[in-house]
Design a protein around this motif. Structure first.
Motif, PDB file in Angstrom:
ATOM      1  N   LYS A   1      10.277   1.077  10.472  1.00  0.00           N
ATOM      2  CA  LYS A   1       9.061   1.004   9.502  1.00  0.00           C
ATOM      3  C   LYS A   1       8.930   2.322   8.807  1.00  0.00           C
ATOM      4  CE  LYS A   1       5.455  -0.840   7.891  1.00  0.00           C
ATOM      5  NZ  LYS A   1       5.440  -2.012   6.918  1.00  0.00           N
ATOM      6  N   GLY A   2       8.726   2.166   7.388  1.00  0.00           N
ATOM      7  CA  GLY A   2       8.746   3.509   6.508  1.00  0.00           C
ATOM      8  C   GLY A   2       7.144   3.998   6.788  1.00  0.00           C
ATOM      9  N   GLU A   3       7.212   5.413   6.556  1.00  0.00           N
ATOM     10  CA  GLU A   3       5.849   5.979   6.468  1.00  0.00           C
ATOM     11  C   GLU A   3       5.924   6.985   5.558  1.00  0.00           C
ATOM     12  OE1 GLU A   3       3.582   5.579   8.989  1.00  0.00           O
ATOM     13  OE2 GLU A   3       4.568   4.399  10.526  1.00  0.00           O
ATOM     14  N   HIS A   4       4.458   7.543   5.276  1.00  0.00           N
ATOM     15  CA  HIS A   4       4.241   8.256   4.150  1.00  0.00           C
ATOM     16  C   HIS A   4       5.226   9.724   4.533  1.00  0.00           C
ATOM     17  CE1 HIS A   4       1.303   9.113   0.588  1.00  0.00           C
ATOM     18  NE2 HIS A   4       2.436   9.946   0.491  1.00  0.00           N
TER      19      HIS A   4
ATOM     20  N   GLU B   1       0.800  -1.232   0.086  1.00  0.00           N
ATOM     21  CA  GLU B   1      -0.033  -0.177   0.158  1.00  0.00           C
ATOM     22  C   GLU B   1       0.787   1.293  -0.029  1.00  0.00           C
ATOM     23  OE1 GLU B   1      -3.597   2.122   2.662  1.00  0.00           O
ATOM     24  OE2 GLU B   1      -2.920   0.003   3.228  1.00  0.00           O
ATOM     25  N   LEU B   2       1.932   1.198   0.609  1.00  0.00           N
ATOM     26  CA  LEU B   2       2.920   2.375   0.691  1.00  0.00           C
ATOM     27  C   LEU B   2       3.387   2.579  -0.379  1.00  0.00           C
ATOM     28  CD1 LEU B   2       4.292   4.428   2.656  1.00  0.00           C
ATOM     29  CD2 LEU B   2       5.991   2.872   3.241  1.00  0.00           C
ATOM     30  N   SER B   3       3.933   1.502  -1.171  1.00  0.00           N
ATOM     31  CA  SER B   3       4.553   1.490  -2.599  1.00  0.00           C
ATOM     32  C   SER B   3       3.377   2.150  -3.504  1.00  0.00           C
ATOM     33  CB  SER B   3       4.960   0.218  -3.159  1.00  0.00           C
ATOM     34  OG  SER B   3       5.290   0.368  -4.314  1.00  0.00           O
ATOM     35  N   PHE B   4       2.128   1.756  -3.498  1.00  0.00           N
ATOM     36  CA  PHE B   4       1.069   2.169  -4.383  1.00  0.00           C
ATOM     37  C   PHE B   4       0.764   3.701  -4.073  1.00  0.00           C
ATOM     38  CE2 PHE B   4      -3.318   3.426  -4.968  1.00  0.00           C
ATOM     39  CZ  PHE B   4      -3.507   2.850  -6.447  1.00  0.00           C
ATOM     40  N   GLN B   5       0.792   4.327  -2.913  1.00  0.00           N
ATOM     41  CA  GLN B   5       0.694   5.495  -2.432  1.00  0.00           C
ATOM     42  C   GLN B   5       1.797   6.682  -2.865  1.00  0.00           C
ATOM     43  OE1 GLN B   5      -0.281   5.867   1.602  1.00  0.00           O
ATOM     44  NE2 GLN B   5      -2.384   4.923   1.438  1.00  0.00           N
ATOM     45  N   THR B   6       2.991   6.226  -2.917  1.00  0.00           N
ATOM     46  CA  THR B   6       3.899   6.743  -3.107  1.00  0.00           C
ATOM     47  C   THR B   6       4.932   6.628  -4.529  1.00  0.00           C
ATOM     48  OG1 THR B   6       5.518   5.292  -1.961  1.00  0.00           O
ATOM     49  CG2 THR B   6       4.466   7.109  -0.639  1.00  0.00           C
TER      50      THR B   6
END
Length: 233
Positions: free
Chosen positions: A55-58, A33-38
Motif C-alpha cells: 500500500k502506498g504512503e505519502h 485522496e493520495l493522488s490528490f495530495q501528491t
C-alpha cells in the motif's frame, strides 16, 4: 540553478505549512485522496501497488537547511529543527533492494514517458522503500530528499552540479537517493575509468577512505558494477 531553487522553495513552503510536526506513525488513506495530495495519477498508484504488492504512503522526510541556496543579501533566518516534510510523492515498502531495482528497470521506460522517476529510499538492513515523484530528470528527487555532503561543503545544488558533470561522461540513471546517499546506474562506459574514479573520489572521499580503499580499486568497482554510489558520512 533557478529550477533547483524553485523546488527547494517548494519543499520549504510545504514544510512550513503546518507548525506542528507530522507524526511518523503510518496511516492509510484512499487512493484518490493520495493522488490528490501528491499529484501522482491514480493509474500509476494502482500499477505500483500491483508491482510492489504493498500500500502506498505519502512520501516524507526531515527538512534541512542544506537544501537552501545561501544568499548573502538575505538576512539570516531560523528554521524548525527535525521538521517532518510531506513531499509530492509516494513510497511503497518492498522486500529488498534487489526487488526494487527490478521494478525500477521494468517500469522505467513507461514511468519516464509520463515524467515520473522511481527510486529507492530509506535503505537499511530492516527496511527498503520504493518512491515515485513527478520529475523530468534524475536530479529533482535529490532535491526532494535533500541529498547532500555537508561535511564536504556540498549542499544539494552543489552536489547536483557535480553529478551533472559526471552525467556527461556516464549517462547516469537514478536508482536511489536519501539524506546522505545517492546511487545511479551507469549507462555509458567512459574512455578512462581511472579518471572517472579520481573525479568521484574528489567529490565523495568516503567511498574510498571507508570503502574501496584506493582509487584504483574504485575504478575497477565502477567498471564491474556499472553503478555510482555516493555516501557521505
Amino acid at each position: 540553478m533557478s529550477k533547483i531553487y524553485l523546488f527547494a522553495t517548494l519543499v520549504l513552503l510545504i514544510s512550513c505549512k503546518n507548525n506542528s510536526s507530522i507524526s511518523s506513525t503510518e496511516y492509510s488513506i484512499s487512493t484518490p485522496e493520495l493522488s490528490f495530495q501528491t499529484g501522482i495519477e491514480i493509474s500509476l498508484i494502482n500499477l505500483l501497488e500491483k508491482e510492489t504488492k504493498g500500500k502506498g504512503e505519502h512520501l516524507k522526510t526531515y527538512f534541512s537547511q542544506t537544501v537552501l541556496i545561501s544568499d548573502s543579501l538575505v538576512a539570516p533566518q531560523s528554521f524548525p529543527d527535525k521538521k517532518t516534510v510531506l513531499l509530492p510523492g509516494i513510497y511503497y515498502p518492498i522486500s529488498s533492494k534487489e526487488a526494487g531495482i527490478k521494478i525500477i528497470k521494468k517500469l522505467r521506460p513507461y514511468i519516464e514517458s509520463k515524467n515520473y522517476r522511481l527510486f529507492l529510499v530509506d535503505e537499511s538492513d530492516s527496511t527498503t522503500k520504493l518512491a515515485v515523484v513527478h520529475s523530468e530528470d534524475e536530479w529533482t528527487p535529490l532535491v526532494y530528499m535533500q541529498t547532500h555532503g555537508a561535511n564536504y561543503g556540498l549542499n544539494t545544488p552543489k552536489l547536483i552540479t557535480h553529478l551533472k558533470d559526471l552525467n556527461e561522461t556516464l549517462n547516469l540513471k537514478l536508482i536511489g537517493a536519501d539524506y546522505d546517499w545517492c546511487e545511479f546506474e551507469i549507462e555509458k562506459e567512459p574512455d578512462n575509468w581511472q579518471k572517472v574514479a579520481e573525479k568521484v573520489y574528489r567529490l565523495c572521499p568516503d567511498i574510498v577512505d571507508q570503502g574501496a580503499g584506493n582509487v584504483e580499486s574504485l575504478a575497477k568497482e565502477l567498471e564491474q558494477t556499472k553503478r555510482l554510489y555516493l555516501w557521505f558520512d
